[in-house]
Enzyme design. Sequence first.
Site, PDB file in Angstrom:
ATOM      1  N   ASP A  43      38.465 -40.560  -3.936  1.00 58.23           N
ATOM      2  CA  ASP A  43      39.746 -40.495  -4.574  1.00 58.23           C
ATOM      3  C   ASP A  43      39.628 -39.319  -5.418  1.00 58.23           C
ATOM      4  O   ASP A  43      38.970 -39.310  -6.525  1.00 58.23           O
ATOM      5  CB  ASP A  43      40.251 -41.705  -5.180  1.00 58.23           C
ATOM      6  CG  ASP A  43      41.632 -41.959  -5.591  1.00 58.23           C
ATOM      7  OD1 ASP A  43      42.220 -41.014  -5.205  1.00 58.23           O
ATOM      8  OD2 ASP A  43      42.046 -42.810  -6.140  1.00 58.23           O
ATOM      9  N   ASP A  44      40.269 -38.336  -5.136  1.00 65.04           N
ATOM     10  CA  ASP A  44      40.551 -37.279  -6.303  1.00 65.04           C
ATOM     11  C   ASP A  44      39.235 -36.329  -6.272  1.00 65.04           C
ATOM     12  O   ASP A  44      39.035 -35.538  -7.375  1.00 65.04           O
ATOM     13  CB  ASP A  44      40.953 -37.400  -7.522  1.00 65.04           C
ATOM     14  CG  ASP A  44      42.334 -38.071  -7.898  1.00 65.04           C
ATOM     15  OD1 ASP A  44      42.938 -38.323  -6.775  1.00 65.04           O
ATOM     16  OD2 ASP A  44      42.592 -38.182  -8.880  1.00 65.04           O
TER      17      ASP A  44
ATOM     18  N   CYS B 147      47.999 -39.023  -3.997  1.00 66.96           N
ATOM     19  CA  CYS B 147      47.597 -40.244  -3.323  1.00 66.96           C
ATOM     20  C   CYS B 147      48.216 -40.912  -2.391  1.00 66.96           C
ATOM     21  O   CYS B 147      47.961 -41.019  -0.903  1.00 66.96           O
ATOM     22  CB  CYS B 147      47.180 -41.402  -4.224  1.00 66.96           C
ATOM     23  SG  CYS B 147      45.832 -40.940  -5.528  1.00 66.96           S
TER      24      CYS B 147
ATOM     25  N   LYS C 196      40.697 -49.086  -2.106  1.00 65.32           N
ATOM     26  CA  LYS C 196      42.058 -48.779  -2.499  1.00 65.32           C
ATOM     27  C   LYS C 196      42.984 -48.672  -1.218  1.00 65.32           C
ATOM     28  O   LYS C 196      42.826 -48.122  -0.257  1.00 65.32           O
ATOM     29  CB  LYS C 196      42.001 -47.335  -3.471  1.00 65.32           C
ATOM     30  CG  LYS C 196      43.269 -46.833  -3.867  1.00 65.32           C
ATOM     31  CD  LYS C 196      43.206 -45.396  -4.287  1.00 65.32           C
ATOM     32  CE  LYS C 196      44.665 -44.787  -4.569  1.00 65.32           C
ATOM     33  NZ  LYS C 196      44.485 -43.362  -5.448  1.00 65.32           N
TER      34      LYS C 196
ATOM     35  N   HIS D  47      47.105 -48.598  -2.271  1.00 64.87           N
ATOM     36  CA  HIS D  47      48.093 -47.731  -2.981  1.00 64.87           C
ATOM     37  C   HIS D  47      49.424 -47.143  -1.992  1.00 64.87           C
ATOM     38  O   HIS D  47      50.070 -46.331  -2.064  1.00 64.87           O
ATOM     39  CB  HIS D  47      47.686 -46.601  -3.555  1.00 64.87           C
ATOM     40  CG  HIS D  47      48.293 -46.048  -4.806  1.00 64.87           C
ATOM     41  ND1 HIS D  47      47.791 -44.924  -5.277  1.00 64.87           N
ATOM     42  CD2 HIS D  47      49.366 -46.461  -5.466  1.00 64.87           C
ATOM     43  CE1 HIS D  47      48.932 -44.564  -6.155  1.00 64.87           C
ATOM     44  NE2 HIS D  47      49.769 -45.711  -6.469  1.00 64.87           N
TER      45      HIS D  47
ATOM     46  N   HIS E  41      38.676 -41.260  -9.303  1.00 62.52           N
ATOM     47  CA  HIS E  41      39.850 -41.176 -10.223  1.00 62.52           C
ATOM     48  C   HIS E  41      39.722 -41.719 -11.466  1.00 62.52           C
ATOM     49  O   HIS E  41      38.650 -42.309 -11.636  1.00 62.52           O
ATOM     50  CB  HIS E  41      40.792 -42.208  -9.483  1.00 62.52           C
ATOM     51  CG  HIS E  41      42.397 -42.023  -9.659  1.00 62.52           C
ATOM     52  ND1 HIS E  41      42.709 -42.582 -11.083  1.00 62.52           N
ATOM     53  CD2 HIS E  41      43.303 -41.574  -9.227  1.00 62.52           C
ATOM     54  CE1 HIS E  41      44.051 -42.257 -11.228  1.00 62.52           C
ATOM     55  NE2 HIS E  41      44.485 -41.837  -9.756  1.00 62.52           N
TER      56      HIS E  41
ATOM     57  N   ASP F 148      40.842 -37.678  -0.513  1.00 59.54           N
ATOM     58  CA  ASP F 148      42.508 -37.684  -0.198  1.00 59.54           C
ATOM     59  C   ASP F 148      43.055 -36.529  -0.357  1.00 59.54           C
ATOM     60  O   ASP F 148      44.141 -36.235   0.014  1.00 59.54           O
ATOM     61  CB  ASP F 148      43.105 -39.083  -0.757  1.00 59.54           C
ATOM     62  CG  ASP F 148      43.014 -39.299  -2.281  1.00 59.54           C
ATOM     63  OD1 ASP F 148      42.176 -38.396  -2.881  1.00 59.54           O
ATOM     64  OD2 ASP F 148      43.574 -40.075  -2.681  1.00 59.54           O
ATOM     65  N   HIS F 149      42.602 -35.861  -1.514  1.00 61.24           N
ATOM     66  CA  HIS F 149      43.198 -34.716  -1.854  1.00 61.24           C
ATOM     67  C   HIS F 149      42.207 -33.962  -2.921  1.00 61.24           C
ATOM     68  O   HIS F 149      41.198 -34.351  -3.029  1.00 61.24           O
ATOM     69  CB  HIS F 149      44.574 -34.616  -2.630  1.00 61.24           C
ATOM     70  CG  HIS F 149      44.744 -35.757  -3.355  1.00 61.24           C
ATOM     71  ND1 HIS F 149      44.111 -35.469  -4.919  1.00 61.24           N
ATOM     72  CD2 HIS F 149      45.084 -37.184  -3.571  1.00 61.24           C
ATOM     73  CE1 HIS F 149      44.255 -36.554  -5.554  1.00 61.24           C
ATOM     74  NE2 HIS F 149      44.918 -37.559  -4.644  1.00 61.24           N
TER      75      HIS F 149
ATOM     76  N   LYS G  18      45.096 -30.991  -7.781  1.00 55.77           N
ATOM     77  CA  LYS G  18      45.875 -32.158  -7.286  1.00 55.77           C
ATOM     78  C   LYS G  18      47.270 -32.047  -7.867  1.00 55.77           C
ATOM     79  O   LYS G  18      47.675 -31.593  -8.931  1.00 55.77           O
ATOM     80  CB  LYS G  18      45.373 -33.550  -8.196  1.00 55.77           C
ATOM     81  CG  LYS G  18      45.987 -34.920  -8.275  1.00 55.77           C
ATOM     82  CD  LYS G  18      45.353 -35.941  -8.857  1.00 55.77           C
ATOM     83  CE  LYS G  18      46.210 -37.231  -8.827  1.00 55.77           C
ATOM     84  NZ  LYS G  18      45.547 -38.329  -9.482  1.00 55.77           N
TER      85      LYS G  18
END
Length: 779
Positions: free
Chosen positions: A225-226, A265, A324, A326, A480, A532-533, A557
């Site tokens: 994540d991130d 996300c 996760k 979301h 994250h 994810d990004h 992001k």
Amino acid sequence: MDLLSVKRRQLYGTPEAQEGGSNSIAGILSAVGVAIVGAVTGYFTYQKKKLCFKNRDGNYPTPTTPLILSSTFQGSGSRHLQIQKLPAKLTQQRPNQTPRALVHLTAHELGIQGHRIIQVSTVPSPIGLMPATDTFHSFISATGRKLVRIPEKGAESGVESGAAKVAAAGDHGDSHPRSFTLGSSETHGPPPLAPLLLSLLLAAGSDVTAVEVDRKPNFVLMMVDDLGIGDVGCYGNDTIRTPNIDRLASEGVKLSQHIAAAPLCTPSRAAFMTGRYAVRSGLASTGRVQVLLFLGGSGGLHPNETTFAKRLQQQGYNTGLVGKWHLGVNCESRGDHCHHPNHHGFSYFYGVPFTLFEDCVSGEGTAVLADVQLALRNLTLLLGLGFLTLVCVRLCGLLEVPAGVLAALACLSLLAVAVWYVPFKLLPTWNCIVMRNQEVIEQPMTVETLPRRLLGEAQDFIKRNADQPFLLFFSLLHIHTPLFTTPTFAGRSRHGRYGDNMEEVDWIIGEMTKTVDSLGLANNTLMYFTSDHGGHIEGADERGQNGGWNGVYKGGKAMGGWEGGIRVPGIFRWPGRLPAATVVDEPTSLMDLYPTLKHLARDTRPDRLLDGYNLMPLLEGRAERSEHEFMFHYCGAYLNAVRWHPPGSDSIFKVHFFTPNFSPPGAGGCYDTMICLCHGDHVTQHDPPLLYDLFRDPSESRPLTRDTEPRFAEVLQRTAEAAEGHRKTLADQRAPGGPRAAHAVSEEFAWEKILWRPWLQPCCGTFPFCGCKEETTSA
């Protein structure tokens, strides 16, 4: 000619034989000769070891029933032989026909890439060596040290009684003899049946029926994540240690232009799951809210959407999600779970249905509508102060205040407290929860132990499903914010807490790889690593940088189409199938996973319009160009930029129609708001659009002009035409400010779906008294 060549020639035939339809006489004589030698060797080995298969009455059975032999690898170096009766539909023979056996050999054992082809050949049964009767219902596992009797249970579909999974020596125990007895139990060197199997394989000749009965591949998808692309060693970082991620790249294929479909996300994960831009599923925002904010909201991935998990589940896969989600939980009531992972194709879910965010850890501040919280707090205080003032005035007799006014003001004050305090100040209880399938098992969650618990669940899922095709999506909570403070990794890196977390991520990836390898699944498992990004560059406090580094790429992001927010790591590992230490320098997308998994799972059923493409031709080196001639980059629901990779050219042009406004002016991000916005005064429109060539200027620092780029006008025209064509495919999607089509996708980020509703809130216990802790055992 070496043994491998003999195997290949005998099973597949020479090229001349394949084209002409028959083998040469020399080839046939060679096969017969080797078969005789193998059979004799097997016979004397059989006699020497005194291996006796007997019926319950002690007699040797007559070899009149067809058998099936298959040799497979179960782990590193251990070969298993299986013997079982053939299904009735395969045993129909002509009168007076010689009993026959089928020999199955996996392509892996022939040294051929992959496990996809198993050749089936019919040969006469060697006399006296392959007895089978109605009572012979057991498998034999040859481990190289001793023969192990396997109980009659666990029959697979389509196979008669006795079809049980073969296990390594010592894996199973059975004190009850079934249909045979074992003679010598201490054989050393090759198992007695090995020469027999070899003779059968070599005797197969050209009588090949090419029946494909192999097992489908497994998939282990790991998403951070991130994560910034510049935080990984194999993508250029030489100060944060990521040896396990780097090992995946050295043993597989690294994508240098792997692109997320959105820089945030929720929309990015929706596109990843569905193989389609998030705008097609209504998870694209026209306002300030660009991700889901409350588990008690009704927004999420639409129940009618199709995910790759759902497609693979329908293909017989065991599917699991750990970590996760979301993408929402409920629609109309607390228990409908319309957006839940179980509804979207994941048979098993363990993890966080929301995400890890600042409110989950005391002292880290808040990340949910902070300005709205402040306004509601001030309004609550103002109303409360006004009520108390009027009460004092009335009690002191300074002014006659009607009781009705005081009652109304009291009600307003209580309402303000409810609107502000209950949804926002109790966020750790509402949003920070752990679920196992549809049950809340921890509320609020204990953040410190989550990394180990998630890793353990992911490993256990693989172990539980090692004997059948499975899909595991391991969605990490790292990197994250807030960052973890695991004692084992605290202070280990040269980059503070963020570096510590990154090295913990690498360790987790290493443990996942060890699990796959230790179970002997590597050669039949596609492992995938990504983010994810891009990294959150505004994420910093007095303790240092809390967000990732996006390398040379501009932005991060939530910054629309700027490369730093959408270019992510992409690594595929599949030993024996994908070439090692390979780099693919072509545009690819997270949305490509959907069609790639479908292809590998042999799912050929019709589907909706997809925006991704099957990656296997690129990964295997069978194609040099990506099928993504154009790619579209969104900022919220607005088409922000278009990427064009012209045929026959190395150039990769990117056109920005607008860009988010950085704040303060001159900064490299939106530090005033912490997240860039995509509408109104928060963006700058460009006419003509900004144009960059990423091949020559990957940092997007030198815009091209008519004077500096000969194809300037052509690029603008082609990208405009592509954008218009893309918009036409969104016919059912309401354009901002435009009319809604008859079958339009609902807007999942509308305020009425985003805001918290108590009747939708997942709860452990009786609402509103929600609270429980998962029982865990320390390692």
